[in-house]
Design a protein around this motif. Structure first.
Motif, PDB file in Angstrom:
ATOM      1  N   ALA A   1      -2.287   3.356  -4.416  1.00  0.00           N
ATOM      2  CA  ALA A   1      -1.745   4.266  -3.401  1.00  0.00           C
ATOM      3  C   ALA A   1      -0.317   4.689  -3.732  1.00  0.00           C
ATOM      4  N   THR A   2       0.444   3.793  -4.334  1.00  0.00           N
ATOM      5  CA  THR A   2       1.848   4.107  -4.633  1.00  0.00           C
ATOM      6  C   THR A   2       2.016   5.001  -5.865  1.00  0.00           C
ATOM      7  N   ARG A   3       0.948   5.244  -6.602  1.00  0.00           N
ATOM      8  CA  ARG A   3       1.000   6.114  -7.774  1.00  0.00           C
ATOM      9  C   ARG A   3       0.751   7.554  -7.328  1.00  0.00           C
ATOM     10  N   THR A   4       1.733   8.101  -6.655  1.00  0.00           N
ATOM     11  CA  THR A   4       1.573   9.393  -6.021  1.00  0.00           C
ATOM     12  C   THR A   4       2.768  10.285  -6.342  1.00  0.00           C
ATOM     13  N   PRO A   5       2.641  11.607  -6.238  1.00  0.00           N
ATOM     14  CA  PRO A   5       3.805  12.464  -6.441  1.00  0.00           C
ATOM     15  C   PRO A   5       4.939  12.029  -5.515  1.00  0.00           C
ATOM     16  N   ASP A   6       6.125  11.913  -6.073  1.00  0.00           N
ATOM     17  CA  ASP A   6       7.256  11.375  -5.323  1.00  0.00           C
ATOM     18  C   ASP A   6       8.550  11.917  -5.927  1.00  0.00           C
ATOM     19  N   HIS A   7       8.906  13.133  -5.553  1.00  0.00           N
ATOM     20  CA  HIS A   7      10.118  13.780  -6.059  1.00  0.00           C
ATOM     21  C   HIS A   7      11.331  12.918  -5.734  1.00  0.00           C
ATOM     22  N   GLY A   8      12.084  12.562  -6.753  1.00  0.00           N
ATOM     23  CA  GLY A   8      13.269  11.741  -6.579  1.00  0.00           C
ATOM     24  C   GLY A   8      13.006  10.249  -6.610  1.00  0.00           C
ATOM     25  N   LYS A   9      11.737   9.872  -6.805  1.00  0.00           N
ATOM     26  CA  LYS A   9      11.371   8.444  -6.854  1.00  0.00           C
ATOM     27  C   LYS A   9      11.903   7.697  -5.630  1.00  0.00           C
ATOM     28  N   LEU A  10      11.645   8.244  -4.452  1.00  0.00           N
ATOM     29  CA  LEU A  10      12.189   7.691  -3.209  1.00  0.00           C
ATOM     30  C   LEU A  10      11.260   6.701  -2.519  1.00  0.00           C
ATOM     31  N   ALA A  11       9.975   6.773  -2.810  1.00  0.00           N
ATOM     32  CA  ALA A  11       8.966   5.988  -2.068  1.00  0.00           C
ATOM     33  C   ALA A  11       9.207   6.137  -0.567  1.00  0.00           C
ATOM     34  N   PRO A  12       9.023   7.363  -0.048  1.00  0.00           N
ATOM     35  CA  PRO A  12       9.292   7.600   1.373  1.00  0.00           C
ATOM     36  C   PRO A  12       8.123   7.189   2.271  1.00  0.00           C
ATOM     37  N   TRP A  13       7.486   6.091   1.942  1.00  0.00           N
ATOM     38  CA  TRP A  13       6.326   5.589   2.673  1.00  0.00           C
ATOM     39  C   TRP A  13       6.283   4.082   2.514  1.00  0.00           C
ATOM     40  N   ARG A  14       5.642   3.463   3.482  1.00  0.00           N
ATOM     41  CA  ARG A  14       5.406   2.018   3.446  1.00  0.00           C
ATOM     42  C   ARG A  14       4.034   1.764   4.032  1.00  0.00           C
ATOM     43  N   PHE A  15       3.444   0.663   3.645  1.00  0.00           N
ATOM     44  CA  PHE A  15       2.151   0.254   4.176  1.00  0.00           C
ATOM     45  C   PHE A  15       2.274  -1.147   4.760  1.00  0.00           C
ATOM     46  N   VAL A  16       1.760  -1.325   5.962  1.00  0.00           N
ATOM     47  CA  VAL A  16       1.793  -2.624   6.625  1.00  0.00           C
ATOM     48  C   VAL A  16       0.349  -3.043   6.885  1.00  0.00           C
ATOM     49  N   ILE A  17      -0.032  -4.187   6.350  1.00  0.00           N
ATOM     50  CA  ILE A  17      -1.380  -4.709   6.542  1.00  0.00           C
ATOM     51  C   ILE A  17      -1.410  -5.492   7.857  1.00  0.00           C
ATOM     52  N   VAL A  18      -2.360  -5.152   8.715  1.00  0.00           N
ATOM     53  CA  VAL A  18      -2.555  -5.881   9.968  1.00  0.00           C
ATOM     54  C   VAL A  18      -3.757  -6.801   9.748  1.00  0.00           C
ATOM     55  N   GLY A  19      -3.486  -8.065   9.577  1.00  0.00           N
ATOM     56  CA  GLY A  19      -4.546  -9.039   9.298  1.00  0.00           C
ATOM     57  C   GLY A  19      -5.493  -9.222  10.471  1.00  0.00           C
ATOM     58  N   LYS A  20      -6.666  -9.730  10.182  1.00  0.00           N
ATOM     59  CA  LYS A  20      -7.669  -9.958  11.235  1.00  0.00           C
ATOM     60  C   LYS A  20      -7.120 -10.847  12.342  1.00  0.00           C
ATOM     61  N   GLU A  21      -6.325 -11.829  11.951  1.00  0.00           N
ATOM     62  CA  GLU A  21      -5.769 -12.749  12.938  1.00  0.00           C
ATOM     63  C   GLU A  21      -4.688 -12.100  13.800  1.00  0.00           C
ATOM     64  N   GLN A  22      -4.256 -10.895  13.424  1.00  0.00           N
ATOM     65  CA  GLN A  22      -3.225 -10.177  14.168  1.00  0.00           C
ATOM     66  C   GLN A  22      -3.780  -9.044  15.030  1.00  0.00           C
ATOM     67  N   ARG A  23      -5.087  -8.829  14.990  1.00  0.00           N
ATOM     68  CA  ARG A  23      -5.665  -7.699  15.721  1.00  0.00           C
ATOM     69  C   ARG A  23      -5.498  -7.835  17.234  1.00  0.00           C
ATOM     70  N   GLY A  24      -5.563  -9.049  17.755  1.00  0.00           N
ATOM     71  CA  GLY A  24      -5.353  -9.254  19.180  1.00  0.00           C
ATOM     72  C   GLY A  24      -3.946  -8.864  19.601  1.00  0.00           C
ATOM     73  N   ALA A  25      -2.948  -9.257  18.815  1.00  0.00           N
ATOM     74  CA  ALA A  25      -1.557  -8.893  19.100  1.00  0.00           C
ATOM     75  C   ALA A  25      -1.369  -7.381  18.998  1.00  0.00           C
ATOM     76  N   PHE A  26      -2.038  -6.765  18.025  1.00  0.00           N
ATOM     77  CA  PHE A  26      -1.975  -5.312  17.881  1.00  0.00           C
ATOM     78  C   PHE A  26      -2.565  -4.648  19.124  1.00  0.00           C
ATOM     79  N   ALA A  27      -3.676  -5.164  19.622  1.00  0.00           N
ATOM     80  CA  ALA A  27      -4.293  -4.611  20.834  1.00  0.00           C
ATOM     81  C   ALA A  27      -3.335  -4.718  22.018  1.00  0.00           C
ATOM     82  N   GLU A  28      -2.633  -5.830  22.141  1.00  0.00           N
ATOM     83  CA  GLU A  28      -1.666  -5.987  23.236  1.00  0.00           C
ATOM     84  C   GLU A  28      -0.561  -4.934  23.158  1.00  0.00           C
TER      85      GLU A  28
END
Length: 193
Positions: free
Chosen positions: A40-67
């Motif tokens: 996913a990070t091998r993408t066009p990125d003018h200036g090599k800024l990486a203007p994106w982030r990815f956060v994995i929501v684990g299965k054990e965290q889905r209840g907290a996410f729902a809250e």
């Protein structure tokens, strides 16, 4: 891997989104998910800024996410109906894997914000294509939760924005082809006259 398709072009032509609510186990293993995110990070990125982030929501965290979703939804609607509550709960728990994609602009850069937003979208698509290459189906959703500052604050802070919730899993049924635009309506040749 190319998902048992004989050429990269056939692979690209076969990619389609799946409905997260229809996704079942298995989802990507830890190693597969790491590889998907690396791609996913091998993408066009003018200036090599990486203007994106990815956060994995684990299965054990889905209840907290729902809250968090429930609390954020009640900010604008203090008495949600049963169907709204059920929809929020389903959203939080659907599909084996959930990744929150954040647009993380670099304000100090001379690269225009628009280009940084495009790079974020390209990174999200690369994630979906990489999931497909690993034999999984992906779905990229936004909706009210992606626009909620309360939900965003659980994953980042302003000026970041949620670019989407990307769900990955195994298709629980046959993927249906959706209507695509007619070639002639979206492709033209420029004429300088």
């Amino acid at each position: 891997m190319f998902n048992d398709l004989s050429t990269p072009l056939e692979f690209l032509a076969s990619r389609r989104s799946g409905r997260p609510r229809d996704m079942v186990e298995p989802g990507p293993t830890t190693a597969e998910l790491q590889r998907i995110l690396e791609i996913a990070t091998r993408t066009p990125d003018h200036g090599k800024l990486a203007p994106w982030r990815f956060v994995i929501v684990g299965k054990e965290q889905r209840g907290a996410f729902a809250e968090i979703l429930h609390a954020a939804y009640r900010i604008d609607k203090d008495q949600p109906g049963r169907l709204e509550i059920d929809a929020i709960e389903q959203f939080a728990h659907q599909a084996p894997t959930l990744i929150v994609a954040l647009h993380s602009p670099k304000e100090s850069s001379k690269i225009p914000r628009w280009e940084q937003e495009l790079s974020t979208g390209a990174a999200c698509f690369n994630l979906l294509a990489a999931a497909h290459a690993h034999g999984y189906v992906g779905g990229w959703l936004t909706g009210w939760a992606a626009c909620s500052d309360t939900v965003r604050d659980s994953f980042g802070e302003a000026p970041e924005k949620i670019a989407g919730f990307i769900f990955i899993g195994t298709s629980g049924g046959e993927l249906k082809e959706r209507p695509r635009p007619d070639y002639e309506t979206v492709i033209s040749k420029w004429n300088a006259e």
